[in-house]
Write a protein that holds these residues in place. Structure first.
Motif, PDB file in Angstrom:
ATOM      1  N   HIS A  44       0.859  -1.184   0.000  1.00 31.12           N
ATOM      2  CA  HIS A  44       0.000   0.000   0.000  1.00 31.12           C
ATOM      3  C   HIS A  44       0.895   1.234   0.000  1.00 31.12           C
ATOM      4  O   HIS A  44       1.876   1.304   0.735  1.00 31.12           O
ATOM      5  CB  HIS A  44      -0.912   0.024   1.236  1.00 31.12           C
ATOM      6  CG  HIS A  44      -1.901  -1.079   1.253  1.00 31.12           C
ATOM      7  ND1 HIS A  44      -2.946  -1.154   0.367  1.00 31.12           N
ATOM      8  CD2 HIS A  44      -2.005  -2.178   2.039  1.00 31.12           C
ATOM      9  CE1 HIS A  44      -3.650  -2.240   0.603  1.00 31.12           C
ATOM     10  NE2 HIS A  44      -3.101  -2.878   1.613  1.00 31.12           N
ATOM     11  N   PHE A  45       0.536   2.192  -0.849  1.00 29.12           N
ATOM     12  CA  PHE A  45       1.353   3.400  -0.931  1.00 29.12           C
ATOM     13  C   PHE A  45       1.265   4.200   0.361  1.00 29.12           C
ATOM     14  O   PHE A  45       0.191   4.407   0.915  1.00 29.12           O
ATOM     15  CB  PHE A  45       0.905   4.290  -2.100  1.00 29.12           C
ATOM     16  CG  PHE A  45       1.654   5.590  -2.117  1.00 29.12           C
ATOM     17  CD1 PHE A  45       2.950   5.642  -2.582  1.00 29.12           C
ATOM     18  CD2 PHE A  45       1.073   6.745  -1.615  1.00 29.12           C
ATOM     19  CE1 PHE A  45       3.659   6.834  -2.572  1.00 29.12           C
ATOM     20  CE2 PHE A  45       1.777   7.939  -1.597  1.00 29.12           C
ATOM     21  CZ  PHE A  45       3.067   7.980  -2.082  1.00 29.12           C
ATOM     22  N   THR A  46       2.423   4.646   0.788  1.00 28.19           N
ATOM     23  CA  THR A  46       2.530   5.610   1.875  1.00 28.19           C
ATOM     24  C   THR A  46       3.790   6.418   1.640  1.00 28.19           C
ATOM     25  O   THR A  46       4.830   5.858   1.278  1.00 28.19           O
ATOM     26  CB  THR A  46       2.539   4.935   3.270  1.00 28.19           C
ATOM     27  OG1 THR A  46       2.680   5.952   4.258  1.00 28.19           O
ATOM     28  CG2 THR A  46       3.656   3.929   3.408  1.00 28.19           C
ATOM     29  N   PRO A  47       3.729   7.734   1.789  1.00 27.87           N
ATOM     30  CA  PRO A  47       4.914   8.566   1.533  1.00 27.87           C
ATOM     31  C   PRO A  47       6.126   8.163   2.372  1.00 27.87           C
ATOM     32  O   PRO A  47       7.261   8.358   1.942  1.00 27.87           O
ATOM     33  CB  PRO A  47       4.439   9.976   1.886  1.00 27.87           C
ATOM     34  CG  PRO A  47       2.965   9.937   1.723  1.00 27.87           C
ATOM     35  CD  PRO A  47       2.547   8.548   2.107  1.00 27.87           C
ATOM     36  N   GLU A  48       5.883   7.577   3.533  1.00 27.65           N
ATOM     37  CA  GLU A  48       7.004   7.187   4.382  1.00 27.65           C
ATOM     38  C   GLU A  48       7.869   6.098   3.748  1.00 27.65           C
ATOM     39  O   GLU A  48       9.056   6.006   4.046  1.00 27.65           O
ATOM     40  CB  GLU A  48       6.497   6.713   5.762  1.00 27.65           C
ATOM     41  CG  GLU A  48       5.964   7.827   6.647  1.00 27.65           C
ATOM     42  CD  GLU A  48       4.592   8.353   6.209  1.00 27.65           C
ATOM     43  OE1 GLU A  48       4.292   9.521   6.495  1.00 27.65           O
ATOM     44  OE2 GLU A  48       3.834   7.611   5.560  1.00 27.65           O
ATOM     45  N   LEU A  49       7.301   5.278   2.891  1.00 25.30           N
ATOM     46  CA  LEU A  49       8.071   4.238   2.203  1.00 25.30           C
ATOM     47  C   LEU A  49       8.703   4.735   0.912  1.00 25.30           C
ATOM     48  O   LEU A  49       9.534   4.053   0.325  1.00 25.30           O
ATOM     49  CB  LEU A  49       7.179   3.036   1.881  1.00 25.30           C
ATOM     50  CG  LEU A  49       6.677   2.202   3.044  1.00 25.30           C
ATOM     51  CD1 LEU A  49       5.744   1.101   2.541  1.00 25.30           C
ATOM     52  CD2 LEU A  49       7.832   1.608   3.826  1.00 25.30           C
ATOM     53  N   THR A  53      15.133   3.925   0.399  1.00 21.71           N
ATOM     54  CA  THR A  53      15.093   2.468   0.566  1.00 21.71           C
ATOM     55  C   THR A  53      13.713   1.937   0.180  1.00 21.71           C
ATOM     56  O   THR A  53      12.946   1.480   1.020  1.00 21.71           O
ATOM     57  CB  THR A  53      15.437   2.067   2.022  1.00 21.71           C
ATOM     58  OG1 THR A  53      14.538   2.754   2.897  1.00 21.71           O
ATOM     59  CG2 THR A  53      16.869   2.423   2.358  1.00 21.71           C
ATOM     60  N   LEU A  54      13.428   2.015  -1.092  1.00 22.51           N
ATOM     61  CA  LEU A  54      12.140   1.551  -1.622  1.00 22.51           C
ATOM     62  C   LEU A  54      12.000   0.045  -1.480  1.00 22.51           C
ATOM     63  O   LEU A  54      12.988  -0.689  -1.590  1.00 22.51           O
ATOM     64  CB  LEU A  54      12.042   1.864  -3.112  1.00 22.51           C
ATOM     65  CG  LEU A  54      11.757   3.281  -3.544  1.00 22.51           C
ATOM     66  CD1 LEU A  54      11.875   3.386  -5.053  1.00 22.51           C
ATOM     67  CD2 LEU A  54      10.384   3.719  -3.090  1.00 22.51           C
ATOM     68  N   PRO A  55      10.772  -0.426  -1.283  1.00 25.41           N
ATOM     69  CA  PRO A  55      10.550  -1.869  -1.362  1.00 25.41           C
ATOM     70  C   PRO A  55      10.975  -2.379  -2.749  1.00 25.41           C
ATOM     71  O   PRO A  55      10.822  -1.668  -3.759  1.00 25.41           O
ATOM     72  CB  PRO A  55       9.035  -2.003  -1.168  1.00 25.41           C
ATOM     73  CG  PRO A  55       8.631  -0.758  -0.437  1.00 25.41           C
ATOM     74  CD  PRO A  55       9.555   0.309  -0.928  1.00 25.41           C
ATOM     75  N   THR A  56      11.515  -3.565  -2.807  1.00 26.40           N
ATOM     76  CA  THR A  56      12.016  -4.132  -4.068  1.00 26.40           C
ATOM     77  C   THR A  56      10.945  -4.132  -5.148  1.00 26.40           C
ATOM     78  O   THR A  56      11.221  -3.803  -6.306  1.00 26.40           O
ATOM     79  CB  THR A  56      12.540  -5.562  -3.839  1.00 26.40           C
ATOM     80  OG1 THR A  56      13.566  -5.504  -2.847  1.00 26.40           O
ATOM     81  CG2 THR A  56      13.096  -6.167  -5.106  1.00 26.40           C
ATOM     82  N   SER A  57       9.715  -4.496  -4.798  1.00 26.25           N
ATOM     83  CA  SER A  57       8.638  -4.554  -5.794  1.00 26.25           C
ATOM     84  C   SER A  57       8.378  -3.183  -6.418  1.00 26.25           C
ATOM     85  O   SER A  57       8.107  -3.081  -7.613  1.00 26.25           O
ATOM     86  CB  SER A  57       7.362  -5.114  -5.179  1.00 26.25           C
ATOM     87  OG  SER A  57       6.944  -4.319  -4.083  1.00 26.25           O
ATOM     88  N   VAL A  58       8.493  -2.135  -5.622  1.00 30.92           N
ATOM     89  CA  VAL A  58       8.284  -0.775  -6.131  1.00 30.92           C
ATOM     90  C   VAL A  58       9.448  -0.376  -7.030  1.00 30.92           C
ATOM     91  O   VAL A  58       9.245   0.193  -8.113  1.00 30.92           O
ATOM     92  CB  VAL A  58       8.100   0.230  -4.971  1.00 30.92           C
ATOM     93  CG1 VAL A  58       8.026   1.662  -5.501  1.00 30.92           C
ATOM     94  CG2 VAL A  58       6.865  -0.105  -4.160  1.00 30.92           C
ATOM     95  N   ARG A  59      10.645  -0.692  -6.618  1.00 29.42           N
ATOM     96  CA  ARG A  59      11.828  -0.383  -7.433  1.00 29.42           C
ATOM     97  C   ARG A  59      11.728  -1.106  -8.789  1.00 29.42           C
ATOM     98  O   ARG A  59      12.009  -0.519  -9.837  1.00 29.42           O
ATOM     99  CB  ARG A  59      13.095  -0.785  -6.679  1.00 29.42           C
ATOM    100  CG  ARG A  59      14.353  -0.192  -7.238  1.00 29.42           C
ATOM    101  CD  ARG A  59      15.595  -0.377  -6.369  1.00 29.42           C
ATOM    102  NE  ARG A  59      15.748  -1.716  -5.797  1.00 29.42           N
ATOM    103  CZ  ARG A  59      15.526  -2.015  -4.516  1.00 29.42           C
ATOM    104  NH1 ARG A  59      15.148  -1.088  -3.664  1.00 29.42           N
ATOM    105  NH2 ARG A  59      15.693  -3.244  -4.076  1.00 29.42           N
ATOM    106  N   ALA A  89      -0.850   1.225  -7.610  1.00 36.36           N
ATOM    107  CA  ALA A  89       0.339   1.122  -8.471  1.00 36.36           C
ATOM    108  C   ALA A  89       0.680   2.478  -9.088  1.00 36.36           C
ATOM    109  O   ALA A  89       1.850   2.871  -9.153  1.00 36.36           O
ATOM    110  CB  ALA A  89       0.108   0.082  -9.561  1.00 36.36           C
ATOM    111  N   LEU A  90      -0.346   3.202  -9.515  1.00 32.10           N
ATOM    112  CA  LEU A  90      -0.112   4.523 -10.112  1.00 32.10           C
ATOM    113  C   LEU A  90       0.336   5.530  -9.054  1.00 32.10           C
ATOM    114  O   LEU A  90       1.164   6.404  -9.333  1.00 32.10           O
ATOM    115  CB  LEU A  90      -1.363   4.993 -10.847  1.00 32.10           C
ATOM    116  CG  LEU A  90      -1.762   4.123 -12.049  1.00 32.10           C
ATOM    117  CD1 LEU A  90      -3.092   4.566 -12.621  1.00 32.10           C
ATOM    118  CD2 LEU A  90      -0.677   4.105 -13.108  1.00 32.10           C
TER     119      LEU A  90
END
Length: 180
Positions: A44-49, A53-59, A89-90
């Motif tokens: 789930h999107f959150t500005p704190e993430l 150090t992005l989650p691998t799936s987001v990277r 995702a967007l």
């Protein structure tokens, strides 16, 4: 030419995903069309993430979008909008800008007579906020999708096949124009 196709549905037998497979079959040999299957892996999107150090799936998601020449998004309609998993995702690419100026084509299919037009409108608004290049002629809404697919999920309606061919051609033209 590399195109990423994204279905906004997580259902295994999704009509919107089936449409992307039809588009993939219509693609000429010199076009590399990949159907992205990682929506469920995105947190789930959150500005704190959304930092160094992005989650691998987001990277990985951002990397795919950055490296492609164009994007096709096919969305179902849930509660008059696009599914939350697609919006999520967007949301992950708002700050990073992978769709800025990138040619994008859109599809929405629904069992209703409106063809998912409200979800489509929601998707278009979000893509405009992301500064995506919505290509001229690259938008299709498909009503009564259940009547256009057979039991194997194959598209049997020739007019819809032609509409998807026109959409793909419009996206290819948009990519070529974007390279100039």
């Amino acid at each position: 030419m590399k195109i990423i196709a994204i279905s906004g549905s997580l259902r295994p037998n999704s009509s919107n995903t089936a449409l992307l497979y039809v588009v993939a079959k219509l693609a000429p040999k010199n076009l590399d069309l990949t159907i992205y299957k990682g929506l469920t892996d995105l947190p789930h999107f959150t500005p704190e993430l959304d930092g160094d150090t992005l989650p691998t799936s987001v990277r990985d998601w951002r990397g795919l979008l950055e490296k492609c020449d164009g994007v096709i998004i096919s969305t179902p309609e849930y509660a008059y909008g696009m599914p939350g998993v697609l919006k999520n995702a967007l949301d992950w690419i708002v700050s990073s800008g992978e769709l800025v100026g990138k040619p994008v084509a859109t599809i929405s299919a629904s069992p209703s007579e409106l063809g998912g037009s409200k979800a489509h409108a929601s998707l278009v608004l979000t893509l405009a906020a992301l500064a995506a290049n919505l290509v001229e002629g690259g938008s299709v809404t498909i009503p009564f999708i259940g009547k256009k697919l057979n039991a194997n999920g194959e598209l049997t309606d020739l007019n819809t096949v032609q509409s998807l061919k026109f959409l793909l051609d419009a996206l290819v033209r948009g990519i070529i124009d974007n390279r100039k």
